[in-house]
Design a protein around this motif. Structure first.
Motif, PDB file in Angstrom:
ATOM      1  N   LYS A 124       0.842  -1.212   0.000  1.00 46.98           N
ATOM      2  CA  LYS A 124       0.000   0.000   0.000  1.00 46.98           C
ATOM      3  C   LYS A 124       0.875   1.259   0.000  1.00 46.98           C
ATOM      4  CE  LYS A 124      -4.011  -2.094   0.404  1.00 46.98           C
ATOM      5  NZ  LYS A 124      -4.966  -2.155  -0.666  1.00 46.98           N
ATOM      6  N   MET A 125       1.960   1.234   0.797  1.00 47.21           N
ATOM      7  CA  MET A 125       2.871   2.382   0.812  1.00 47.21           C
ATOM      8  C   MET A 125       3.559   2.537  -0.541  1.00 47.21           C
ATOM      9  SD  MET A 125       2.485   4.045   3.571  1.00 47.21           S
ATOM     10  CE  MET A 125       3.856   5.175   3.521  1.00 47.21           C
ATOM     11  N   MET A 126       3.910   1.429  -1.156  1.00 43.18           N
ATOM     12  CA  MET A 126       4.543   1.473  -2.477  1.00 43.18           C
ATOM     13  C   MET A 126       3.561   2.026  -3.522  1.00 43.18           C
ATOM     14  SD  MET A 126       7.610   0.546  -1.969  1.00 43.18           S
ATOM     15  CE  MET A 126       8.234   0.251  -3.607  1.00 43.18           C
ATOM     16  N   ALA A 127       2.281   1.700  -3.383  1.00 39.00           N
ATOM     17  CA  ALA A 127       1.266   2.219  -4.307  1.00 39.00           C
ATOM     18  C   ALA A 127       1.157   3.738  -4.174  1.00 39.00           C
ATOM     19  CB  ALA A 127      -0.080   1.546  -4.050  1.00 39.00           C
ATOM     20  N   ILE A 128       1.204   4.226  -2.938  1.00 41.49           N
ATOM     21  CA  ILE A 128       1.167   5.682  -2.722  1.00 41.49           C
ATOM     22  C   ILE A 128       2.415   6.320  -3.320  1.00 41.49           C
ATOM     23  CG2 ILE A 128       1.350   7.488  -0.952  1.00 41.49           C
ATOM     24  CD1 ILE A 128      -0.653   5.874   0.710  1.00 41.49           C
ATOM     25  N   GLU A 129       3.558   5.713  -3.085  1.00 45.16           N
ATOM     26  CA  GLU A 129       4.807   6.253  -3.626  1.00 45.16           C
ATOM     27  C   GLU A 129       4.750   6.307  -5.163  1.00 45.16           C
ATOM     28  OE1 GLU A 129       9.626   5.752  -3.104  1.00 45.16           O
ATOM     29  OE2 GLU A 129       8.297   4.266  -2.210  1.00 45.16           O
ATOM     30  N   LYS A 130       4.177   5.294  -5.783  1.00 46.88           N
ATOM     31  CA  LYS A 130       4.042   5.270  -7.243  1.00 46.88           C
ATOM     32  C   LYS A 130       3.149   6.412  -7.726  1.00 46.88           C
ATOM     33  CE  LYS A 130       2.714   2.309 -11.084  1.00 46.88           C
ATOM     34  NZ  LYS A 130       2.126   1.067 -11.530  1.00 46.88           N
ATOM     35  N   LYS A 131       2.046   6.645  -7.019  1.00 44.06           N
ATOM     36  CA  LYS A 131       1.141   7.742  -7.388  1.00 44.06           C
ATOM     37  C   LYS A 131       1.844   9.102  -7.231  1.00 44.06           C
ATOM     38  CE  LYS A 131      -2.607   5.413  -8.344  1.00 44.06           C
ATOM     39  NZ  LYS A 131      -3.091   5.322  -9.714  1.00 44.06           N
ATOM     40  N   ILE A 132       2.633   9.228  -6.179  1.00 45.41           N
ATOM     41  CA  ILE A 132       3.378  10.481  -5.962  1.00 45.41           C
ATOM     42  C   ILE A 132       4.378  10.694  -7.095  1.00 45.41           C
ATOM     43  CG2 ILE A 132       5.063  11.628  -4.460  1.00 45.41           C
ATOM     44  CD1 ILE A 132       3.469  10.407  -2.084  1.00 45.41           C
ATOM     45  N   ASP A 133       5.043   9.628  -7.523  1.00 49.34           N
ATOM     46  CA  ASP A 133       5.959   9.737  -8.666  1.00 49.34           C
ATOM     47  C   ASP A 133       5.216  10.181  -9.924  1.00 49.34           C
ATOM     48  OD1 ASP A 133       8.249   9.084  -7.253  1.00 49.34           O
ATOM     49  OD2 ASP A 133       8.169   6.953  -7.779  1.00 49.34           O
ATOM     50  N   GLU A 134       3.993   9.669 -10.122  1.00 52.12           N
ATOM     51  CA  GLU A 134       3.189  10.090 -11.270  1.00 52.12           C
ATOM     52  C   GLU A 134       2.876  11.586 -11.190  1.00 52.12           C
ATOM     53  OE1 GLU A 134      -0.314   7.633 -11.666  1.00 52.12           O
ATOM     54  OE2 GLU A 134       0.873   5.789 -11.564  1.00 52.12           O
ATOM     55  N   LYS A 136       4.669  13.860  -9.574  1.00 47.87           N
ATOM     56  CA  LYS A 136       5.932  14.567  -9.832  1.00 47.87           C
ATOM     57  C   LYS A 136       6.201  14.658 -11.328  1.00 47.87           C
ATOM     58  CE  LYS A 136       8.363  12.731  -5.893  1.00 47.87           C
ATOM     59  NZ  LYS A 136       9.592  12.056  -5.463  1.00 47.87           N
ATOM     60  N   ASN A 137       5.984  13.564 -12.042  1.00 47.38           N
ATOM     61  CA  ASN A 137       6.207  13.559 -13.490  1.00 47.38           C
ATOM     62  C   ASN A 137       5.252  14.511 -14.202  1.00 47.38           C
ATOM     63  OD1 ASN A 137       8.301  11.712 -13.313  1.00 47.38           O
ATOM     64  ND2 ASN A 137       6.955   9.953 -13.587  1.00 47.38           N
ATOM     65  N   LEU A 138       3.997  14.560 -13.758  1.00 41.71           N
ATOM     66  CA  LEU A 138       3.031  15.480 -14.341  1.00 41.71           C
ATOM     67  C   LEU A 138       3.453  16.933 -14.091  1.00 41.71           C
ATOM     68  CD1 LEU A 138       0.379  16.010 -15.814  1.00 41.71           C
ATOM     69  CD2 LEU A 138      -0.811  15.707 -13.630  1.00 41.71           C
ATOM     70  N   ILE A 139       3.937  17.216 -12.889  1.00 41.83           N
ATOM     71  CA  ILE A 139       4.407  18.572 -12.566  1.00 41.83           C
ATOM     72  C   ILE A 139       5.596  18.935 -13.448  1.00 41.83           C
ATOM     73  CG2 ILE A 139       5.498  20.004 -10.786  1.00 41.83           C
ATOM     74  CD1 ILE A 139       3.698  18.458  -8.740  1.00 41.83           C
ATOM     75  N   ASP A 140       6.535  18.014 -13.617  1.00 39.31           N
ATOM     76  CA  ASP A 140       7.683  18.273 -14.503  1.00 39.31           C
ATOM     77  C   ASP A 140       7.205  18.554 -15.928  1.00 39.31           C
ATOM     78  OD1 ASP A 140       9.548  17.984 -12.477  1.00 39.31           O
ATOM     79  OD2 ASP A 140      10.019  15.894 -12.972  1.00 39.31           O
ATOM     80  N   ASP A 141       6.226  17.782 -16.392  1.00 37.30           N
ATOM     81  CA  ASP A 141       5.676  17.984 -17.726  1.00 37.30           C
ATOM     82  C   ASP A 141       5.027  19.370 -17.839  1.00 37.30           C
ATOM     83  OD1 ASP A 141       4.865  17.054 -20.428  1.00 37.30           O
ATOM     84  OD2 ASP A 141       2.845  17.198 -19.559  1.00 37.30           O
ATOM     85  N   MET A 142       4.283  19.772 -16.816  1.00 33.73           N
ATOM     86  CA  MET A 142       3.651  21.099 -16.826  1.00 33.73           C
ATOM     87  C   MET A 142       4.727  22.177 -16.880  1.00 33.73           C
ATOM     88  SD  MET A 142       0.315  20.715 -14.279  1.00 33.73           S
ATOM     89  CE  MET A 142       1.260  21.048 -12.834  1.00 33.73           C
ATOM     90  N   ARG A 143       5.787  22.018 -16.105  1.00 32.75           N
ATOM     91  CA  ARG A 143       6.874  23.001 -16.084  1.00 32.75           C
ATOM     92  C   ARG A 143       7.523  23.110 -17.466  1.00 32.75           C
ATOM     93  NH1 ARG A 143       9.589  21.255 -11.936  1.00 32.75           N
ATOM     94  NH2 ARG A 143       8.842  22.828 -10.504  1.00 32.75           N
TER      95      ARG A 143
END
Length: 152
Positions: A124-134, A136-143
Motif C-alpha cells: 500500500k505504501m509502495m502504491a502511494i509512492e508510485k502515485k506520488i511519482d506520477e 511529480k512527473n506530471l508537474i515536470d511535464d507542466m513546467r
C-alpha cells in the motif's frame, strides 16, 4: 531578548506599512494577513530559542516557508510571495491551483494519520509512492510545456 523584541516590532511595523494586518502575541508570535486580488495571504511567524524566525503560510493553503535569521529575510520572502501571487492570480486556473494545494495538504495529513495509527502493508505504501511519482512527473511535464509567468 530586548534585541529580538525590537526586531519583531520593526518587522511587524514594516509588514503593516506593506499593507498587512499584523497581530503579535506575547512578543513571540505574529499573525500577518494580506488581501491580494481577492485572495487572503495569511502568514504566521514565531521566534525560537535560537532567535531565529520560523515563517509559514497558512492561507490560501498551508506551507512552511522556512527559518530565517534576520527580519529583512522575512520581508524579502513575503514581498516576493506577494508578487508571485499577484501574477498567479491572473492565471486561468488560479482557483484550481489553490484547491489542489489544499487537497495535497489534506492528503499529507491523511497519510500520516493512517501510517501512525495502522500497520500499513508495504504494498500500500509502495502504491502511494508510485502515485506520488506520477504526480511529480506530471508537474515536470507542466513546467516543461507551460508558458512561464514573469514576476513583475
Amino acid at each position: 531578548m530586548y534585541n529580538v523584541s525590537a526586531n519583531q516590532d520593526e518587522l511587524d511595523m514594516i509588514l503593516t506599512q506593506m499593507g498587512a494586518d499584523v497581530k503579535s502575541v506575547h512578543g513571540i508570535i505574529s499573525y500577518i494577513r494580506f488581501n491580494i486580488d481577492n485572495t487572503e495571504l495569511f502568514y504566521v511567524y514565531n521566534i525560537n530559542a535560537d532567535e531565529q524566525y520560523y515563517l509559514q503560510m497558512v492561507k490560501p493553503y498551508p506551507v512552511g516557508a522556512g527559518v530565517f535569521s534576520k527580519p529583512k529575510e522575512i520581508i524579502s520572502y513575503i514581498k516576493n510571495d506577494i508578487k508571485q501571487f499577484k501574477n498567479a492570480y491572473n492565471s486561468k486556473v488560479f482557483e484550481e491551483f489553490v484547491a489542489v494545494n489544499q487537497s495535497l495538504h489534506r492528503c499529507i495529513h491523511n497519510i500520516e494519520d493512517v501510517f501512525m495509527g495502522y500497520n500499513v502493508p508495504s504494498d500500500k505504501m509502495m502504491a502511494i509512492e508510485k502515485k506520488i511519482d506520477e504526480i511529480k512527473n506530471l508537474i515536470d511535464d507542466m513546467r516543461n510545456t507551460s508558458a512561464k509567468l514573469e514576476v513583475e
